[in-house]
Each structure stands twice: as C-alpha cells, then as structure tokens.
Design a protein around this motif. Sequence first.
Motif, short mmCIF file in Angstrom:
data_model
loop_
_atom_site.label_atom_id
_atom_site.label_comp_id
_atom_site.label_asym_id
_atom_site.label_seq_id
_atom_site.Cartn_x
_atom_site.Cartn_y
_atom_site.Cartn_z
N PRO A 110 0.52 -5.72 -9.72
CA PRO A 110 1.02 -5.10 -8.77
C PRO A 110 0.55 -4.96 -7.77
O PRO A 110 1.99 -4.59 -6.85
N GLN A 111 -0.23 -5.87 -7.42
CA GLN A 111 -0.15 -6.37 -5.88
C GLN A 111 0.52 -7.51 -5.89
O GLN A 111 1.54 -7.08 -4.38
N GLN A 112 1.72 -8.28 -6.57
CA GLN A 112 1.98 -9.07 -6.61
C GLN A 112 3.79 -8.02 -6.06
O GLN A 112 4.61 -8.46 -5.51
N LEU A 113 4.56 -6.99 -7.23
CA LEU A 113 5.12 -6.51 -7.10
C LEU A 113 5.44 -6.07 -5.55
O LEU A 113 6.23 -5.15 -4.86
N VAL A 114 4.46 -4.61 -4.73
CA VAL A 114 4.31 -4.82 -3.90
C VAL A 114 4.63 -5.82 -2.57
O VAL A 114 5.04 -5.35 -1.85
N GLN A 115 3.98 -7.14 -2.16
CA GLN A 115 4.05 -8.56 -2.17
C GLN A 115 5.59 -8.24 -1.70
O GLN A 115 5.86 -8.86 -0.65
N ARG A 116 6.50 -8.01 -3.18
CA ARG A 116 7.91 -8.77 -3.16
C ARG A 116 8.38 -7.77 -3.27
O ARG A 116 9.29 -7.81 -2.35
N ALA A 117 8.16 -6.65 -3.47
CA ALA A 117 9.01 -5.57 -2.76
C ALA A 117 9.11 -5.42 -0.83
O ALA A 117 10.37 -5.61 -0.47
N GLU A 118 8.41 -5.37 -0.64
CA GLU A 118 7.88 -5.48 1.14
C GLU A 118 8.56 -6.60 1.55
O GLU A 118 9.86 -6.27 2.19
N GLU A 119 8.43 -7.87 0.73
CA GLU A 119 9.51 -9.09 1.44
C GLU A 119 11.42 -9.00 0.86
O GLU A 119 11.75 -9.27 2.41
#
Length: 239
Positions: free
Chosen positions: A63-72
């Motif tokens: 989940p944390q990686q998903l949020v970071q990638r989505a923002e990027e």
Amino acid sequence: MSANLAILQQNLDQISGRIEAACHRSGRDRSDVQVIAVTKYARTEWVRELIRLGWTTLGEARPQQLVQRAEEFRDDSDLPDVHWHLIGHLQRNKVRPVLPIVEVIHSVDSLRLLDRIEFMADELQTRPKVLLEINIAEDSAKDGFSVDALIDEWPKLVERSSWQLDGLMTMAPHTDDETQIRKTFAALRTLRDRLREQTPDEPILHELSMGMSGDFEIAIEEGATMIRIGSALYEGLDR
C-alpha cells in the motif's frame, strides 16, 4: 531505442502472444482478459516505460509503495492516466490512504477488513471495487476466506452497498504440478458460479483474478478475467 526498452517491448510482445494463444485454446475472446502489470519489484524507469507503451493498468502489492508511485506518475504530464490495483495484503490502518487511489482491491481477505473499507468508503464518499481473496487450498500460510466461511457469510455480504463486490481472487499453490494449479483455478470458478446461483438478481462477481507470471495461461484456460503479471515483464532487464 535503449537496450532495456527493446527487451521490455520484446517481453510485452511475448506475453501478449501467450495470452492470445491461451484465449484461442479455450475459445475465449482476448478482450475478456485484463492484464494487471505488477510493479512490486520494478524500477521506476521500467514502470514509466510500461505506461508509455500503453500498459496503464498497474498492480502494486504494498500500500505505501502504491501511494508513492501513484503520486509520482500523476505529476508526470507526459504520461497517460494510470489505473491502480492493489494486489497485496491490505492492513486496516492503510485503508484510508489507499481508497482514493485504487480502482480495484484484489486482496480483501477478512470481514474485519471489509468493515474498515465500508467505514472509510462512507467517510470518503467513494465506492471501491473489491475482490474477495479466497484460500482455495486452505493453506495455513496464506490469507483469505475459506470456501465454507465465505458461503456462510454470503447472504450478509451481498446486502452491503458501500463497495462493489466485483469478484474473487486466489493464488495457486507453489508447485510445478500443473494439474494441482488447474484444480485450484477451476475451484475458484466453480465457487463464483455457485455464489451467483444463490444471488441471481445481483450484478456481482464479474471478475476472477487468478494467474501470475508462471501460470497465467492455465488461469486463462480456467476462466480468469484478470491476470497479475510481474516477473515475466522484466526478464532480461539490466538491474
């Protein structure tokens, strides 16, 4: 074209060909099968190239990686929109940041998690699509509803309205025995059909998310509508 990009394109072409062949063998239309390109171990530049090449439905396990990638990638105006799927375990305390981003949660594995998703969906005024993770093989090392538990809870589950119950998900056992793998996927399809028969008036359970890089062809032959492919995408890339 860089060497990595050429290899990535070759991998995509090979995967597409294998999907076409599996659909042909099982008498299915290629459009019935959606590929979730898994980004869990992928470098950022690989994911960016995937998106540029038109593979815009991405699956992240963390989940944390998903949020970071989505923002990027959302901030990159040169890229088309990405459709994010969460395919890995979701802890209840991670539901809030994930819900506004994901289109589908593949890994809903308990009633407690469903309760949390329902609560947060009401608060955030969203209606996420969810897939129930089923532990078909009843493997104690894996998460998910048992078949019996899901059947028992089914009448209550279909009454809820804060999320869209889009389908079921499972993972095959770690084995080279194709018969056992096929049996697992066929069992998920049979369960889906059984639940549909119990609620014929409900427009639910459209999706079967099953099959990964090592077994997606078998999954397609057994009715998968979503396949989750990661390692096969990146074979041969310079790490």
